[in-house]
Design an enzyme around this catalytic site. Structure first.
Site, short mmCIF file in Angstrom:
data_model
loop_
_atom_site.label_atom_id
_atom_site.label_comp_id
_atom_site.label_asym_id
_atom_site.label_seq_id
_atom_site.Cartn_x
_atom_site.Cartn_y
_atom_site.Cartn_z
CG ASP A 116 84.05 38.26 15.23
OD1 ASP A 116 84.36 37.49 14.86
OD2 ASP A 116 83.09 38.44 15.85
CG ASP B 165 79.43 32.50 17.60
OD1 ASP B 165 80.57 32.43 17.07
OD2 ASP B 165 78.79 33.34 17.53
C1 GAL Z 1 80.99 36.26 16.13
C2 GAL Z 1 81.93 35.73 17.43
C3 GAL Z 1 81.10 35.52 18.56
C4 GAL Z 1 80.66 37.08 18.70
C5 GAL Z 1 79.74 37.85 17.74
C6 GAL Z 1 79.39 38.95 17.75
O1 GAL Z 1 81.67 36.26 14.87
O2 GAL Z 1 82.22 34.36 17.01
O3 GAL Z 1 81.66 35.21 19.73
O4 GAL Z 1 81.81 37.98 18.97
O5 GAL Z 1 80.71 37.47 16.27
O6 GAL Z 1 78.70 39.67 16.65
#
Ligand code: GAL
Length: 465
Positions: free
Chosen positions: A207, A277
């Site tokens: 991430d 997301d």
């Molecule tokens: C976001 C990501 C999500 C999930 C989340 C967890 O940045 O896009 O899919 O992994 O973090 O905190």
């Protein structure tokens, strides 16, 4: 004798392939080891010299250090042993957010088996954010699994998942902390990749939260190639750490479409997120289809635009919208990671995600290109997203039709308008959803019509008779 000598030699090369504390580990003309011992990170000072430093000391590099790190950043390509086809699996985030534990992950793995998803090709059981303690081990600098959530550690869980014939994925972040505030891997790439390898990890989602300013990008990098951006270099450092492990680890870049990732994602990992997301909404589905269509040329074997995790089973999508959700991820060859509590899936939802013919298009071992929009007849209107797509598989030519309107509509296309079918001959159409042939044959000049429900997607295979 000979075998023993060989064994001694290979053991020696394993030991010598790691540089010791503060040892050189890279630089122009350097032919020695480029990997440091666990807990130590190969840190480039300039193009001529890299040194093993304690992993913890390298997180906050001075802003002025970025240029020299950039010049010596690793260029290892991702493993070719995994990730050739878009991933099929499950991820904990959309279903459970931070409320995860061993029981929920094991339940998902068992459901893959009992619901026939494993038999349909689903393979990866992936843990998302919030699996570790908030602090690394003070001595080894390793990330420590939360003992309450994962009483058998991640290695114990991995063993159980592997015993079912499935693979397991973990999550980390190319910054100082994950989005939910758990340890990130920036500056700890080697120790983390080694730890995951020891645990038996097969897949990493990486991430993009909590990135120090000197590792961010405010403008186009010098030379204009975003592969050399600070963002790409953070992800490249993890590629190098992953490919240094004895077992291949599939590498999913989660960078939300930043830093022109579609231009370099395939040189660094196996897939890359294109947006923020997903949500269980029709507007998300249509908007991410448009985003992917703008970058179809980046898709090939081993390199996939990631439209984000599935929402089938979540929210209030109609069954038709769920069919389009699945079909679009299939024909644009996005990773498909189910994101729901699978014990609650209905028979209709299971039929969608287990559809053999759609999965066959997605997982075709001979054709790596996605479907693309085509003009279905001379006066076909332009919509956003487009409604008609065609593509090839090892089984023939395929047409997918999305009804983007909120009403049932008759859709039609002329067979000769479908790229690759040609202007002569007779053709048979086959409905991929039902697995049955459409009666009769069609000439190239024929028009095929079908009534498609609001937001639904029809899917056909066309072969020459
Ligand atoms: C976001 C990501 C999500 C999930 C989340 C967890 O940045 O896009 O899919 O992994 O973090 O905190």
């Amino acid at each position: 004798m000979f075998t023993q000598a060989l064994l001694t030699l290979s053991l020696a090369s394993v030991v010598f392939s790691q540089s010791g504390p503060y040892g050189q580990c890279g630089g122009q003309a350097w032919t020695g080891p480029t990997i440091c011992q666990p807990g130590w990170l190969c840190t480039p000072f300039n193009a001529r010299y890299s040194q093993c430093l304690p992993a913890s000391s390298t997180v906050l590099m001075s802003p002025t250090g970025t240029d020299s790190i950039k010049a010596a950043a690793p260029t290892d390509p991702p493993s070719t042993k995994v990730g050739r086809l878009p991933a099929l699996g499950w991820n904990s985030w959309n279903a459970y957010r931070c409320d995860i534990n061993e029981a929920k992950v094991i339940a998902a793995a068992n459901q893959f088996v009992s619901l026939g998803l494993q038999a349909a090709g689903y393979q990866y059981i992936n843990i998302d954010d919030c699996w570790s303690n908030k602090a690394r081990d003070a001595t080894t600098k390793r990330i420590v699994p939360d003992p309450t959530k994962f009483p058998n550690g991640i290695s114990g869980l991995a063993a159980e998942v592997h015993a079912l014939g499935l693979k397991i994925g973990i999550y980390s972040d190319a910054g100082t902390a994950t989005c939910a505030g758990y340890p990130g891997s920036l500056g700890f790439e080697s120790v983390d990749a080694m730890t995951w390898n020891e645990w038996g990890i097969d897949y990493l989602k990486y991430d993009n939260c909590n990135v120090p300013g000197n590792w961010s990008d405010s403008s186009t990098p010098p030379g204009g190639d975003w592969y050399n951006s600070n963002s790409a270099i953070r992800y490249r450092q993890m590629t190098a750490a992953l490919v240094a492990q004895p077992q291949p680890i599939q590498y999913s870049i989660c960078i939300w479409g930043n830093a022109h990732v579609w231009d370099w994602g395939g040189r660094v990992g196996h897939s890359w997120r294109m947006s923020g997301d997903s949500s269980p909404t029709w507007s998300y589905i249509t908007s991410i289809i448009n985003t992917n269509l703008a970058h179809l040329a980046s898709i090939q074997f081993g390199a996939h635009n990631d439209m984000d995790m599935m929402e089938i089973g979540n929210g209030a999508l109609t069954i038709q919208e769920q069919r389009t959700h699945f079909a679009a991820w299939v024909f644009l060859k996005s990773p498909i990671l189910l994101g729901t509590d699978m014990s609650k899936l209905t028979a209709a939802q299971l039929a969608i995600i287990k559809n053999t013919e759609l999965l066959g298009f997605h997982q075709d071992i001979a054709v790596g290109t996605p479907a693309a929009p085509f003009k279905a007849y001379s006066t076909a209107p332009t919509t956003s997203p487009p409604e008609y797509y065609s593509g090839t598989s090892s089984k023939g030519t395929h047409v997918f039709i999305i009804n983007t309107s909120a009403n049932t509509t008759t859709k039609h296309f002329t067979l000769s308008s479908v790229p690759g079918l040609g202007t002569s001959g007779n053709f048979r159409l086959h409905d991929m959803w039902t697995g049955t042939d459409i009666s009769g044959t069609y000439e190239a000049t024929s028009s095929f019509s079908v009534s498609v429900a609001a937001h639904d997607t029809a899917a056909y295979r066309i072969t020459k008779v």
